[in-house]
Design a protein around this motif. Structure first.
Motif, PDB file in Angstrom:
ATOM      1  N   GLU A   1      54.652  50.374 -13.626  1.00  0.00           N
ATOM      2  CA  GLU A   1      55.445  51.537 -13.473  1.00  0.00           C
ATOM      3  C   GLU A   1      56.944  51.112 -13.971  1.00  0.00           C
ATOM      4  O   GLU A   1      57.627  51.827 -14.477  1.00  0.00           O
TER       5      GLU A   1
ATOM      6  N   GLN B   1      58.024  51.111 -17.534  1.00  0.00           N
ATOM      7  CA  GLN B   1      58.216  52.622 -17.944  1.00  0.00           C
ATOM      8  C   GLN B   1      59.602  52.894 -17.985  1.00  0.00           C
ATOM      9  O   GLN B   1      59.988  54.007 -18.449  1.00  0.00           O
TER      10      GLN B   1
ATOM     11  N   LYS C   1      63.101  53.561 -18.322  1.00  0.00           N
ATOM     12  CA  LYS C   1      63.899  53.517 -19.680  1.00  0.00           C
ATOM     13  C   LYS C   1      65.124  52.491 -19.620  1.00  0.00           C
ATOM     14  O   LYS C   1      65.294  51.862 -20.450  1.00  0.00           O
TER      15      LYS C   1
ATOM     16  N   ARG D   1      63.362  48.992 -19.708  1.00  0.00           N
ATOM     17  CA  ARG D   1      62.788  48.901 -21.030  1.00  0.00           C
ATOM     18  C   ARG D   1      63.856  48.283 -21.893  1.00  0.00           C
ATOM     19  O   ARG D   1      63.729  47.590 -23.058  1.00  0.00           O
TER      20      ARG D   1
ATOM     21  N   SER E   1      52.607  45.116 -21.642  1.00  0.00           N
ATOM     22  CA  SER E   1      51.757  46.113 -21.528  1.00  0.00           C
ATOM     23  C   SER E   1      50.431  45.613 -20.913  1.00  0.00           C
ATOM     24  O   SER E   1      49.391  46.609 -20.688  1.00  0.00           O
TER      25      SER E   1
END
Length: 327
Positions: free
Chosen positions: A276, A279, A281, A284, A296
């Motif tokens: 989680e 993911q 932004k 990342r 991943s």
């Protein structure tokens, strides 16, 4: 018969009584701060990805997550200490490729990544880029290989240390091309990078951020990347596979693991929280801007990856004894 029946009853009671304890522990987890151990000094890529993971896990799990650096032995000191830690989910390790390989070559390091840890997931991974000093008269991998064959014992390559990706990529290249390229290990990437720029070493497999920046500035020549496919930030650079050397594909991986006996529900909670967090932004972008890509792989997938890489490197070490000194 009666003895067997008693054993069966005792076992059934143990399972029945034990299950709620594990479940209860997982449901209340975490109820105190979590430590993520890093086997390298602050400021490097392993430390960076550990801190990104720590921020994400803290946000999702609602508990403080602190990063502790225990540098030494190419990450081995940290790995050995976490392998012996209480398997309760409160002491974790950010592992790197050398944590997979070093225990296969050195049987007395005190841990084996595949056997002594429970995988949680992959935080980030990145290829390395092969860069050469401008004084080396080559402009492609083919020219480099030809030059190495025509001038044996002339070229050398620097690395961040024995067993690191920058070392192993060079060993893979020398093996795949049947060339004699001398390994020069350093205590970290910075020393190798400085000597490459100064012309004291011929080449190295550098991290993407540093290698591409120096290539753009004309300080080195970039020849190829070690990823399976062309890298988004270096689409003009061919991969080793494209150039005919798929065996030189190698990625720097940064994974999160726990001691082996950590309860499965705790591992699953950590794995889900990490997925989680990756993911998010902001997190990342932080990873991408560092030259890597967000992980991943979940716990199961990362465990399969570790097993696969363990078999790969077991075979390589058998074929090339002495690449990593046994002592």
């Amino acid at each position: 018969m009666r003895h067997s029946l008693i054993k069966t009853i005792i076992l059934a009671c143990a399972i029945t009584l034990g299950a709620p304890v594990t479940t209860a522990a997982a449901s209340s987890y975490p109820d105190k701060p979590i430590k993520i151990i890093v086997g390298f000094v602050p400021g490097g890529p392993t430390d960076l990805y550990a801190r990104i993971a720590a921020r994400g896990l803290a946000e999702i799990l609602g508990q403080q997550v602190v990063v502790e650096n225990r540098a030494g032995a190419s990450g081995g000191i940290a790995a050995a200490s976490v392998a012996k830690a209480e398997p309760d989910g409160y002491t974790l390790l950010v592992n790197v490729v050398s944590d997979i390989i070093t225990p296969l070559a050195k049987k007395n390091v005190g841990y084996n990544l595949e056997k002594d840890f429970s995988p949680i997931g992959l935080i980030a991974d990145a290829p390395n880029v092969l860069v050469v000093n401008p004084s080396v008269p080559v402009n492609s991998l083919k020219e480099l290989i030809d030059y190495a064959r025509q001038h044996p014992h002339t070229l050398n390559y620097g690395s961040a240390g024995t067993g690191t990706v920058s070392h192993l990529a060079g060993a893979l290249l020398a093996s795949a091309t049947n060339t004699d390229i001398t390994h020069v290990p350093y205590k970290g990437t910075n020393g190798a990078q400085m000597d490459l720029l100064a012309g004291r070493i011929s080449m190295m497999f550098d991290n993407m951020t540093n290698g591409l920046a120096n290539a753009k500035a004309g300080k080195v020549k970039a020849l190829a990347v070690t990823s399976p496919e062309r890298w988004p930030d270096a689409k003009d650079l061919p991969t080793m596979t494209e150039l005919g050397f798929p065996g030189v594909t190698i990625m720097s991986v940064f994974g999160l693991v726990a001691p082996a006996a950590t309860p499965k529900p705790v591992v699953e909670k950590l794995s889900n929280a990490l997925a989680e967090a990756l993911q998010n932004k902001e997190y990342r972008n932080n990873i991408i801007q560092s030259g890597a890509q967000p992980g991943s792989m979940n716990a199961k997938e990362y465990g399969e990856y570790i097993a696969q890489e363990s078999r790969r490197w077991e075979k390589f070490l058998e074929q090339h004894p002495g690449i990593i000194p046994a002592e």
